[in-house]
Design a protein around this motif. Sequence first.
Motif, short mmCIF file in Angstrom:
data_model
loop_
_atom_site.label_atom_id
_atom_site.label_comp_id
_atom_site.label_asym_id
_atom_site.label_seq_id
_atom_site.Cartn_x
_atom_site.Cartn_y
_atom_site.Cartn_z
N VAL A 248 -10.85 4.02 -3.04
CA VAL A 248 -9.80 4.72 -2.31
C VAL A 248 -9.17 5.79 -3.20
CG1 VAL A 248 -7.49 4.47 -1.31
CG2 VAL A 248 -9.29 2.83 -0.73
N GLU A 249 -8.84 5.40 -4.43
CA GLU A 249 -8.23 6.36 -5.34
C GLU A 249 -9.20 7.50 -5.67
OE1 GLU A 249 -5.46 6.29 -9.36
OE2 GLU A 249 -6.46 4.46 -8.70
N GLU A 250 -10.47 7.16 -5.83
CA GLU A 250 -11.48 8.17 -6.12
C GLU A 250 -11.60 9.18 -4.98
OE1 GLU A 250 -16.32 8.30 -6.05
OE2 GLU A 250 -15.40 6.62 -7.14
N TYR A 251 -11.63 8.68 -3.75
CA TYR A 251 -11.78 9.58 -2.60
C TYR A 251 -10.52 10.42 -2.39
CZ TYR A 251 -16.36 8.30 -0.76
OH TYR A 251 -17.72 8.15 -0.59
N LEU A 252 -9.35 9.85 -2.64
CA LEU A 252 -8.13 10.63 -2.56
C LEU A 252 -8.16 11.77 -3.58
CD1 LEU A 252 -5.52 7.76 -2.18
CD2 LEU A 252 -5.95 9.55 -0.49
N LEU B 35 4.82 10.03 -19.64
CA LEU B 35 3.72 10.32 -18.71
C LEU B 35 2.55 9.37 -18.94
CD1 LEU B 35 3.55 14.22 -18.62
CD2 LEU B 35 4.04 12.70 -16.71
N ARG B 36 2.20 9.17 -20.18
CA ARG B 36 1.04 8.34 -20.49
C ARG B 36 1.30 6.85 -20.24
NH1 ARG B 36 -1.08 11.42 -26.01
NH2 ARG B 36 -2.20 13.10 -24.90
N SER B 37 2.56 6.48 -20.18
CA SER B 37 2.88 5.06 -19.91
C SER B 37 2.74 4.72 -18.43
CB SER B 37 4.30 4.74 -20.37
OG SER B 37 5.26 5.39 -19.54
N GLU B 38 2.67 5.75 -17.58
CA GLU B 38 2.50 5.55 -16.14
C GLU B 38 1.03 5.77 -15.79
OE1 GLU B 38 4.62 4.60 -13.89
OE2 GLU B 38 6.41 4.56 -15.15
N LYS B 39 0.38 4.71 -15.33
CA LYS B 39 -1.04 4.81 -15.03
C LYS B 39 -1.35 5.93 -14.05
CE LYS B 39 -4.99 2.05 -13.46
NZ LYS B 39 -5.43 0.73 -12.92
N ALA B 40 -0.45 6.16 -13.10
CA ALA B 40 -0.68 7.18 -12.08
C ALA B 40 -0.67 8.59 -12.64
CB ALA B 40 0.36 7.05 -10.98
N PHE B 41 -0.01 8.79 -13.81
CA PHE B 41 0.13 10.12 -14.37
C PHE B 41 -0.65 10.31 -15.68
CE2 PHE B 41 4.68 9.47 -12.67
CZ PHE B 41 4.26 9.71 -11.38
N ALA B 42 -1.19 9.22 -16.21
CA ALA B 42 -1.73 9.26 -17.57
C ALA B 42 -2.89 10.24 -17.73
CB ALA B 42 -2.19 7.86 -17.99
N ASP B 43 -3.59 10.54 -16.63
CA ASP B 43 -4.76 11.41 -16.74
C ASP B 43 -4.46 12.89 -16.51
OD1 ASP B 43 -4.14 11.01 -14.09
OD2 ASP B 43 -6.22 11.12 -13.42
N ILE B 44 -3.18 13.23 -16.29
CA ILE B 44 -2.83 14.64 -16.07
C ILE B 44 -2.87 15.38 -17.42
CG2 ILE B 44 -1.06 16.26 -15.28
CD1 ILE B 44 0.02 14.04 -13.49
N MET C 5 0.82 -1.21 0.00
CA MET C 5 0.00 0.00 0.00
C MET C 5 0.86 1.26 0.00
SD MET C 5 -2.97 1.43 -0.08
CE MET C 5 -4.21 0.19 0.32
N LEU C 6 1.95 1.27 0.79
CA LEU C 6 2.80 2.45 0.85
C LEU C 6 3.41 2.76 -0.52
CD1 LEU C 6 4.66 1.96 4.25
CD2 LEU C 6 2.69 3.40 3.77
N LYS C 7 3.90 1.71 -1.20
CA LYS C 7 4.49 1.92 -2.53
C LYS C 7 3.43 2.40 -3.51
CE LYS C 7 8.30 -1.40 -2.22
NZ LYS C 7 8.90 -2.63 -2.80
N TRP C 8 2.23 1.84 -3.41
CA TRP C 8 1.15 2.25 -4.31
C TRP C 8 0.81 3.72 -4.09
CZ3 TRP C 8 -4.01 3.77 -3.25
CH2 TRP C 8 -4.84 3.84 -4.37
N LEU C 9 0.71 4.16 -2.84
CA LEU C 9 0.41 5.56 -2.56
C LEU C 9 1.51 6.46 -3.08
CD1 LEU C 9 -0.99 5.15 1.05
CD2 LEU C 9 -2.28 6.00 -0.91
N CYS C 10 2.77 6.05 -2.89
CA CYS C 10 3.88 6.85 -3.41
C CYS C 10 3.82 6.95 -4.94
CB CYS C 10 5.22 6.26 -2.98
SG CYS C 10 5.57 6.45 -1.22
N SER C 11 3.40 5.86 -5.58
CA SER C 11 3.31 5.88 -7.05
C SER C 11 2.25 6.86 -7.53
CB SER C 11 3.00 4.48 -7.59
OG SER C 11 1.63 4.13 -7.40
N LYS C 12 1.30 7.20 -6.65
CA LYS C 12 0.25 8.15 -6.99
C LYS C 12 0.65 9.59 -6.65
CE LYS C 12 -2.61 4.94 -8.29
NZ LYS C 12 -2.99 4.80 -9.72
N GLY C 13 1.87 9.76 -6.14
CA GLY C 13 2.34 11.10 -5.85
C GLY C 13 2.13 11.54 -4.41
#
Length: 360
Positions: free
Chosen positions: A221-225, A303-312, A1-9
């Motif tokens: 979780v991602e939606e609420y964040l 950017l688009r290859s990273e799921k965490a950033f693709a929507d920016i 979970m910690l790594k996943w949260l970090c991957s989301k910025g």
Amino acid sequence: MLKWLCSKGYVAAGINYTLFGEAHPDANVYTQSAEIRDSIPFVLAEAERLGYPIDRMAAAGGSAGHTLAMLYAYRDAGTSPVPVKLVFGAVGPSCFYLEDWINMGADPHHPKAVDPSGDYSGMAGLFYAMSGKEITADMLADGSYLDAVKDISAAMWVDENSPPSVHAYGAWDRVQAFAASRRLDAALTGHGVPHEYLVFEHSGHGLQNDNAMYALYMEKVEEYLARRKTQEKRDGKKPKVLVVDDSSTVRVAMRSLLEKDYEVSVAESGVAAIRAISLDRPELVLLDYEMPVCDGRQTLEMLRSEKAFADIPVIFLTGRSDPDVVRALLALKPAGYLLKYLKPADIKQKIDELYQKLCG
């Protein structure tokens, strides 16, 4: 979970707490929750020392960690050095009503009633071990035990000021009382707290038999964040914009142009941009199309290859307006593009318009 949260910025920290055992016979849920409460200022100080100043937080955990996260968010948030904006987690006990716990692991749709003549000394012992307070058979009989366990009963601390919440529970849990989670849901609903209460109908404590529900939990979780970020933007915080350009002149000019209405960060290359986004996710990226080494096209692809950033949303900056360049640029399907030689006021107006369209 910690790594996943970090991957989301996000900045993520794990907190250990003292477990009950021979070395720590007095450890219980209450003492653990006090450890969590008292550790938060040190976590924030260490984060700032490392270059990550924190002005709001979420609390999360699984099982006992989920209980401790809820206690901090619902009971102790008023003492927190920074606002608690969200709590999420799975399968943590939220309250200790006897009628719930005698049904632990039983058919959730056909609970057993408390037997007035039953021997619940084992349950009294469990509640004592968790709360650190003496629980007697007489207390179970007259209901006064609820006062003794309130300090470790997160659901009993929910009020209209409690933070938005995402909680997941297994209907066939044999480690904690599933029925208690229904009380948590009712408390959150009754006080109008935005929340998600997700029931894994075929799972126990490990949430092991409902893969689709687990995927939904992570989505929520991602939606609420993300929802917290949107709300903060509406509450008056400046939107975050990252300017990526190899020219220091352009970076300085864009910061000066935008900093009144935006929180502006800058990066001098595509690689620097990826790092900056990883550390502090912006809502909009202004990206130079003609950078050397790693140009705008390559940076956008990264950017688009990273799921965490693709929507920016990404807006290209270019000093060229010839048809071939514009066609090549638009073929990459950016959120928009701006010509650098426009008047500063026109650039600012177009950025404002694009921001409102894309992010407003």
